[in-house]
Design an enzyme around this catalytic site. Structure first.
Site, PDB file in Angstrom:
ATOM      1  N   THR A 143       0.868  -1.180   0.000  1.00 20.35           N
ATOM      2  CA  THR A 143       0.000   0.000   0.000  1.00 20.35           C
ATOM      3  C   THR A 143       0.902   1.226   0.000  1.00 20.35           C
ATOM      4  OG1 THR A 143      -1.781  -1.126   1.186  1.00 20.35           O
ATOM      5  CG2 THR A 143      -1.776   1.275   1.254  1.00 20.35           C
TER       6      THR A 143
ATOM      7  N   LYS B  88      -7.616   1.238  -2.867  1.00 17.28           N
ATOM      8  CA  LYS B  88      -7.207   0.862  -1.508  1.00 17.28           C
ATOM      9  C   LYS B  88      -7.416   2.032  -0.549  1.00 17.28           C
ATOM     10  CE  LYS B  88      -5.449  -1.473   1.912  1.00 17.28           C
ATOM     11  NZ  LYS B  88      -4.119  -2.120   1.919  1.00 17.28           N
TER      12      LYS B  88
ATOM     13  N   LYS C 179      -0.112   5.086   8.547  1.00  8.88           N
ATOM     14  CA  LYS C 179       0.619   5.270   7.293  1.00  8.88           C
ATOM     15  C   LYS C 179      -0.352   5.351   6.124  1.00  8.88           C
ATOM     16  CE  LYS C 179       2.124   1.961   4.873  1.00  8.88           C
ATOM     17  NZ  LYS C 179       1.725   1.206   3.644  1.00  8.88           N
TER      18      LYS C 179
END
Length: 291
Positions: A97, A172, A240
């Site tokens: 990701t 995502k 994150k």
């Protein structure tokens, strides 16, 4: 069966690479800590490489699942990077990701050496990786994606191309935005139940079958009630990811007020020492506020 490489053997990559081997693919693995790669080979067969370039040499597909933008660049670029070892028509599949910006940067870099690049972040967490039940959201050119999909299917329950390069990473981000709001709502609901003197588990058994039901509720309510969080998708990782979402929203003009608030709530959890706790630990913050 394909010749494949897998770069990054963390809690996600280790079992994902294992499913490639179980399916009969010829797999070479690379991990920054070489002993982890040796342990994987001892368990699954295949080969261990000292550099990403060595792992990628001769591979039709190179999969990666590392930490962040800089980690991904480090395994792709440079003299020892995977791109230096990839041949014409080979496909790099990135399961990390990361930002859509680094995805497009590396898509162009791969094209420069005659390789293809598919961004393919995953959802499902460690359990999804261990059970071969990940959801994989992809971006990139149709041809390379079509070639890679049967290989990705080794560890996926659903794999879909959403558009051109970067579309997988953007999808995502949508996934993480939705999860952040859901977990905060679930935390507040269970916390309210506790304060009201209700049996939280009994409450969820009733409401989970209605409009309030979600994956988070079905899979996390028991451990949340029991104040157990030493497992799952870590708060540090979620922050994150949410940082990427918020930075991208600043670029495209999207308003993400709830996401920004929940990101700060996760910061509070980190201050409680919960950086490695599961993301469902948002309820821990509410309990701490009550002393």
């Amino acid at each position: 069966m394909a010749k494949a490489a897998f770069l990054g053997l963390g809690v996600m990559g280790y079992p994902m690479a294992g499913y490639l081997a179980k399916a009969g693919h010829e797999v070479t693995v690379y991990n920054r800590t070489f002993s982890k790669a040796e342990a994987w080979v001892a368990e699954h067969g295949g080969a261990a490489a000292r550099t990403p370039r060595e792992a990628a040499a001769g591979a039709e597909f190179v999969m990666a699942c590392v930490g962040n933008d800089d980690d991904l660049r480090s395994v792709c670029l440079g003299e020892d990077g995977a791109f230096a070892g990839m041949g014409q028509g080979s496909v790099f599949v990135d399961h990390t990701t990361v930002s859509a910006a680094v995805t497009r940067e590396l898509y162009a870099a791969a094209d420069g050496v005659g390789a293809d690049f598919v961004d393919a972040p995953v959802s499902g967490g460690q359990a999804g990786a261990e059970n071969g039940q990940l959801v994989v959201m992809c971006g990139g050119n149709e041809g390379p994606y079509a070639r890679a999909e049967p290989v990705i299917d080794c560890y996926a329950k659903l794999c879909k191309r959403l558009g051109e390069s970067g579309a997988g990473q953007l999808t995502k981000m949508v996934n993480q935005i939705c999860i952040a709001g859901l977990v905060q709502g679930l935390s507040e609901g269970l916390h309210f139940a506790e304060k009201a003197g209700l049996d939280g588990k009994a409450v969820v058994e009733v409401i989970a079958g209605g409009a309030a039901g979600s994956w988070q509720m079905a899979n996390r309510y028991e451990t949340m009630v029991e104040d157990q969080f030493e497992f799952g998708f870590a708060v540090d990782w979620m922050r994150k990811d949410l940082g990427i979402c918020l930075a991208t929203a600043n670029e495209n003009g999207a308003s993400l007020p709830m996401t920004a608030i929940v990101d700060q709530f996760y910061k509070d959890v980190q201050k409680l020492g919960g950086g490695r706790w599961d993301t469902s630990s948002l309820i821990k913050r509410l309990r701490a506020l009550d002393g």
